[in-house]
Enzyme design. Structure first.
Site, PDB file in Angstrom:
ATOM      1  N   ASP A  69       4.399  -4.348  -0.436  1.00 32.27           N
ATOM      2  CA  ASP A  69       3.049  -3.772   0.653  1.00 32.27           C
ATOM      3  C   ASP A  69       3.339  -4.906   2.037  1.00 32.27           C
ATOM      4  O   ASP A  69       3.648  -4.837   2.739  1.00 32.27           O
ATOM      5  CB  ASP A  69       2.243  -3.912   0.036  1.00 32.27           C
ATOM      6  CG  ASP A  69       0.719  -4.653  -1.069  1.00 32.27           C
ATOM      7  OD1 ASP A  69       1.458  -5.797  -0.762  1.00 32.27           O
ATOM      8  OD2 ASP A  69      -0.169  -4.277  -0.802  1.00 32.27           O
ATOM      9  N   ASP A  91      -6.718  -6.614  -4.874  1.00 33.65           N
ATOM     10  CA  ASP A  91      -6.400  -7.209  -5.997  1.00 33.65           C
ATOM     11  C   ASP A  91      -7.432  -7.925  -7.252  1.00 33.65           C
ATOM     12  O   ASP A  91      -7.241  -8.766  -8.407  1.00 33.65           O
ATOM     13  CB  ASP A  91      -5.994  -9.210  -4.972  1.00 33.65           C
ATOM     14  CG  ASP A  91      -4.887  -8.455  -4.868  1.00 33.65           C
ATOM     15  OD1 ASP A  91      -3.752  -7.684  -4.596  1.00 33.65           O
ATOM     16  OD2 ASP A  91      -4.675  -9.720  -3.491  1.00 33.65           O
TER      17      ASP A  91
END
Length: 217
Positions: A69, A91
């Site tokens: 990404d 995350d």
């Protein structure tokens, strides 16, 4: 070290794939969301059942979305505060799922409350380690320290140990001890890293306050 060298290597390897996704009209945010969903599903479906090998295979495939990404955003020239916020937030979700899945295993069929507690400590300390840096930077400090066990190290140590431990299902003897060892290593390393960051923030804040007071004087 892993952040510096491994990330640079895999970024080069994954650049053509990132370019392909761009041509297909896929957005970086979509890759971030799908990647996190895959990690969470792999961790919370496979790990609580003790399926460490296949769970790690699934998680590892989706973990690379964290590099894809960002690569896509750079190629598009769209690096943004929102993208950075979304990536960092998800995350934390992915990391929590990994250690949460391990905690569920040890709380259930793994039948080891001590290791369940260690897994929970790994989950919590990882979040706090990330928070200390984010909070330090939010109050204007550089937090210039390379911690002993940061996110990349936590993931590599944990996932490699999980994957190898899973080979026990295929008849490889003795490998199941690797996961408990890895959890203790990650727990200890995270505690040291947290201490390093707290000490660094304390030092940097004292220096910044001294400079501010000197300027006012």
């Amino acid at each position: 070290m892993l952040n510096k060298y491994a990330r640079a290597f895999f970024t080069r390897v994954l650049t053509p794939f990132a370019a392909l996704l761009i041509r297909l009209g896929v957005s970086p945010d979509a890759v971030t969301l799908v990647g996190t969903g895959g990690v969470v599903a792999g961790a919370l479906i496979f790990y609580p059942q003790g399926e460490f090998f296949w769970g790690t295979v699934v998680i590892t495939l989706f973990v690379f979305s964290d590099l894809v990404d960002g690569n896509m955003a750079r190629q598009l020239g769209r690096s943004s505060r929102w993208g950075a916020f979304l990536d960092s937030t998800l995350d934390r979700v992915a990391d929590s799922a990994i250690f949460g899945g391990l905690a569920l295993w040890y709380a259930g069929r793994g039948d080891n409350l001590a290791l369940c507690a260690v897994a929970i400590f790994c989950l919590a300390s990882g979040q706090v380690v990330s928070y200390t840096k984010a909070r330090g930077e939010a109050i204007g400090l550089p937090v210039a320290v390379n911690g002993l066990v940061e996110r990349a190290e936590r993931l590599v140590i944990s996932l490699v140990a999980c994957g190898l431990s899973g080979l026990h299902e295929f008849g490889v003897p003795g490998v199941q001890v690797l996961l408990p060892i890895a959890l203790w290593v990650v727990a200890a390393g995270s505690a040291v890293t947290l201490g390093q960051r707290v000490v660094t923030v304390r030092r940097e804040s004292a220096e910044a306050d001294a400079i501010a007071q000197g300027g006012n004087g």
